[in-house]
Write an enzyme that holds these catalytic residues in place. Structure first.
Site, PDB file in Angstrom:
ATOM      1  N   ASP A 248      40.804  35.580  35.014  1.00 34.82           N
ATOM      2  CA  ASP A 248      40.130  34.627  34.284  1.00 34.82           C
ATOM      3  C   ASP A 248      40.888  33.616  32.892  1.00 34.82           C
ATOM      4  O   ASP A 248      41.739  34.561  32.342  1.00 34.82           O
ATOM      5  CB  ASP A 248      39.142  35.007  33.623  1.00 34.82           C
ATOM      6  CG  ASP A 248      37.933  34.641  33.114  1.00 34.82           C
ATOM      7  OD1 ASP A 248      36.405  35.486  33.840  1.00 34.82           O
ATOM      8  OD2 ASP A 248      37.968  33.418  32.833  1.00 34.82           O
TER       9      ASP A 248
HETATM   10  C1  GLC Z   1      35.650  31.511  31.634  1.00 35.28           C
HETATM   11  C2  GLC Z   1      34.952  32.885  32.159  1.00 35.28           C
HETATM   12  C3  GLC Z   1      35.049  32.180  34.124  1.00 35.28           C
HETATM   13  C4  GLC Z   1      35.716  30.498  34.389  1.00 35.28           C
HETATM   14  C5  GLC Z   1      36.523  30.360  32.725  1.00 35.28           C
HETATM   15  C6  GLC Z   1      37.257  29.039  33.075  1.00 35.28           C
HETATM   16  O1  GLC Z   1      35.653  32.239  30.064  1.00 35.28           O
HETATM   17  O2  GLC Z   1      34.611  33.718  32.232  1.00 35.28           O
HETATM   18  O3  GLC Z   1      34.147  32.634  34.810  1.00 35.28           O
HETATM   19  O4  GLC Z   1      35.611  30.370  35.352  1.00 35.28           O
HETATM   20  O5  GLC Z   1      36.272  31.018  31.603  1.00 35.28           O
HETATM   21  O6  GLC Z   1      36.032  28.318  32.882  1.00 35.28           O
END
Ligand code: GLC
Length: 745
Positions: free
Chosen positions: A266
């Site tokens: 993430d």
């Molecule tokens: C965010 C989310 C994730 C997302 C990523 C990119 O914090 O937790 O679901 O795909 O970052 O935006």
């Protein structure tokens, strides 16, 4: 002598092949070479720096390719509901393109509420086409985290409280996306079931609960859906960050499940170099750049698997064993996506996608109450419908966190009903209440100005006055995607309606002739005011066509067939979470992390309410129709089965009403003789069946010993105990239409 030669077709084909130029380039560039050959060939040509380079981001949403070899960079994009607007190289805010307004598909909780696997395939295929068209290789979705607490801010992005429903619904979505040459990145792996302190919270879960509740949807996505990517979650499990969690990534995902794709962190979820190298993280994204920690100069070099990794390789701290595995997985993903053999170009914002969004949204709408069949609407010519409430007009696609979308248009419920009635009836609206008047997110604007300084008293007086001469009054409220509603990064404080909406509902109930409440939300909303309304509809964030979809159901153009993907409690306290250590967790003095203890174990959602005999306001699987269905002749093909056998159950379902409609036939298994504590029932099958008035169809289910099993943590295996079982066939989750006992020998 002139000889005529008749070449058979086979010979012709052989001749053609023989003349086809032999691909004389390097194997990795040969689109028809087996993927694994391409992977090995490419790997053998790469330098150490090129290999290390592939394992980290080079911009906000891209990770490196190998320019020297003509291997393109990998483009990642949010999100589960549509293709996020383009951002600048290293910004969260959108770049302001004019050609990236996407189709906003319904929230995944809306898709789950359809209980329709074909719709899930349609959804995946459409969003996959849009990702492909936008030249994105990894779609950062779907999310399948289980709705453990109704308060979780991201329940709207997930598929409800039951692992079997989430698992069965995620598989077609993944296949639909990937048939377009785009990797689905199933998230957030794993036991990431709250937003509160999401980057500092350690989930403490016993193995049986982990395997029976929190892993199955991910396992189905990998083993049945063939998912090419998985996203590690922000939180910790067993005291280790999930973006480099040895047990989850190495032992279970890549070990037990045989996952051959890529693990993507993430954004900012990677917290440690050595763990990232050794524990199965393949692509590190968003480190330093998402506000988790300050952006450093040339932060991309500072990524945990950038300079520190290269130094570790050069110093002999690491061999290339882990590195080659990471790069093989990344190359495999590239050869499945941007360098796949059969080029396709996808499609973006086309009528078929809009229609799909509308059909899926409508199919997920759940009819909870319909006293005296007040629905579908039967508006006299020149009649009046009054809509009351902010959610009748508020654009709900914008906001909510990373699933935020920019769309060319969004039809709200007011517009949807005006579209449906045209000049045949007046469809009016009054505010009713003021909720969230923000109008943009990540520089994506709704184009609305919802400012309203009037007091609740004035707003209610206006609504009551307007209601007096309306044939129907429809309150459209619920939650929205602002903080502490359905919103990434924050959780809700309770399960009731915010903004004093109940006052408006109670006031309207006094004067409305026919009164309907539409609750638009992505998570369970308790309804102490349910007796005020003649009809209650659970609507969702339905995306671009949301208002038309809702109107389709309210007018009867679509007969509602949605079923709740989660339990709606009378009040939060009725649920399984009783202590702070369960939720939001506790942080001991001096401890770096919050500890969230999943003490309720497997008793999540209906498993809890059934086992404790606590009534739910609206149970899991619940939903009404404008028609009625009769079940008959339920039977089982043999009274006993052995392991390795399959058992077939059939039941006849007849539409006994006057409208065509769809029924979701649900199969639960009960194990009353279990040697250990088990839920009263567990969902193990569901089939959607469309029936014309008077039509009857036979619905069949096949079950095997796996469907009867529980996870024995001590033996670390699934166990199906011989003895009596019961198959319960249900129409709305709580009613049992047929009970079929059988025995496992
Ligand atoms: C965010 C989310 C994730 C997302 C990523 C990119 O914090 O937790 O679901 O795909 O970052 O935006």
């Amino acid at each position: 002598m002139k000889r005529t030669i008749t070449l058979s077709a086979a010979a012709l084909i052989l001749a053609a092949c023989a003349t086809q130029p032999k691909f004389d380039g390097p194997t990795y560039l040969n689109p028809n070479a087996p993927v694994e050959d391409r992977v090995e060939d490419a790997l053998s040509r790469m330098t150490l720096e090129e290999k290390v380079g592939m394992t980290t981001a080079q911009s906000k949403f891209s990770s490196r390719g190998v320019p020297r070899l003509g291997i393109p960079e990998v483009w990642h994009t949010d999100g589960p509901h549509g293709i996020r607007p383009e951002v600048l190289w290293d910004e969260w805010d959108q770049a302001g393109w004019t050609n990236d307004s996407c189709t906003a598909f319904p929230a995944l909780i809306n898709l789950a509420a359809t209980w329709d696997k074909e719709m899930s395939l349609l959804y995946g295929d459409c969003i996959g086409e849009e990702a492909r068209y936008r030249k994105k290789d990894i779609l950062l979705g779907p999310g399948v985290n289980i709705c453990r607490t109704p308060l979780n801010g991201r329940n709207f992005e997930y598929m409800g409280e039951d692992p079997y429903l989430a698992g069965q619904m995620v598989v077609p979505y993944v296949k639909g996306v990937q048939q377009n040459g785009v990797a689905a990145c199933v998230k957030h792996y794993a036991v990431n079931n709250q937003e509160f302190q999401r980057t500092q919270s350690n989930s403490v879960v016993d193995d049986r609960t982990l395997y029976e509740i929190y892993l199955p949807a991910f396992k189905a996505a990998v083993q049945e859906g063939g998912a090419w990517a998985i996203m590690g979650s922000y939180n910790l499990y067993n005291g280790q960050y999930n973006c480099h969690n040895e047990r989850l990534l190495c032992d279970i995902l890549k070990g037990e499940w045989g996952f051959d794709g890529v693990v993507v962190s993430d954004w900012g979820g990677c917290r440690d170099s050595e763990e990232a190298v050794r524990n199965g993280l393949d692509i590190e994204m968003g480190t330093w750049t998402n506000g988790l920690r300050g952006a450093a100069s040339d932060s991309y070099r500072n990524y945990h698997m950038a300079a520190p990794y290269l130094e570790g390789l050069n110093s002999g701290k690491y061999t290339t064993k882990e590195l080659d595995d990471k790069v093989r997985r990344i190359l495999r993903t590239i050869f499945r996506t941007s360098m796949r053999p059969e080029p396709n170009y996808g499609r973006f914002v086309c009528p078929e996608h809009y229609q799909a969004a509308r059909d899926i949204a409508a199919a997920g709408v759940v009819l909870l109450k319909n006293e005296d069949n007040v629905l579908p609407l039967d508006v006299p010519q020149g009649g009046k419908i009054l809509l009351v409430g902010e959610n009748a007009v508020k654009k709900l696609v914008v906001g909510g966190g990373s699933s935020n979308l920019k769309t060319a248009y969004e039809v709200n419920p007011l517009e949807g009903l005006q579209n449906a009635y045209g000049d045949n009836a007046e469809v009016a609206w009054v505010r009713g209440y003021v909720g969230d008047t923000s109008t943009s997110y990540n520089l994506v604007d709704t184009g609305q100005d919802l400012t309203d300084h009037r007091s609740p008293k004035e707003l209610i007086a206006e609504a009551v006055a307007a209601a007096k001469d309306a044939d129907y009054v429809i309150f459209v409220g619920g939650l929205n995607k602002s903080a502490n509603q359905d919103n990434e990064g924050t959780d809700r404080y309770n399960t009731f309606l915010p903004y004093d909406q109940q006052d408006v509902i109670e006031a309207l109930a006094q004067v409305a002739d026919k009164f309907i409440v539409v609750n638009i939300s992505g998570s369970p909303v308790s309804m102490p005011w349910a007796d005020c309304a003649d009809a209650i509809v659970q609507g969702w964030y339905g995306g671009t066509e949301s208002g038309n979809a809702l109107a389709d159901v309210l007018t009867g153009k679509v007969n509602p067939s949605g079923r709740l993907p989660f339990t709606v409690p009378y009040k939060y306290e009725d649920g399984p979470i009783k202590t702070e250590r369960q939720y939001p967790g506790i942080k001991e003095e001096g401890s770096k992390y919050w500890q969230t203890h999943y003490d309720e174990g497997i008793y999540v959602g209906y498993r809890w309410y059934d086992s404790k005999g606590v009534p739910a306001q609206w149970p899991f699987g619940y939903g009404l129709s404008y028609t009625s269905f009769e079940y008959s002749d339920a039977k089982i093909d043999k009274p006993a089965m052995r392991k390795g056998d399959k058992l077939t159950l059939t039941v006849d379902v007849k539409n006994t009403g006057s409208r065509e409609g769809a029924e979701i036939v649900q199969l639960y298994i009960s194990d009353p003789q279990a040697s250990i504590d088990r839920p009263v029932k567990e969902l193990k099958g569901f089939e959607k069946v469309n029936l014309k008035p008077g039509e009857m169809k036979k619905v069949s289910f096949t079950i095997d010993a796996e469907d009867l099993s529980w996870f024995d943590a001590d033996k670390h295996e699934w166990v199906a105990e011989p003895g009596e079982f019961k198959a319960l066939i249900s129409s709305t989750g709580s009613d049992v239409r047929a009970e079929l006992p059988f025995e496992l020998k």
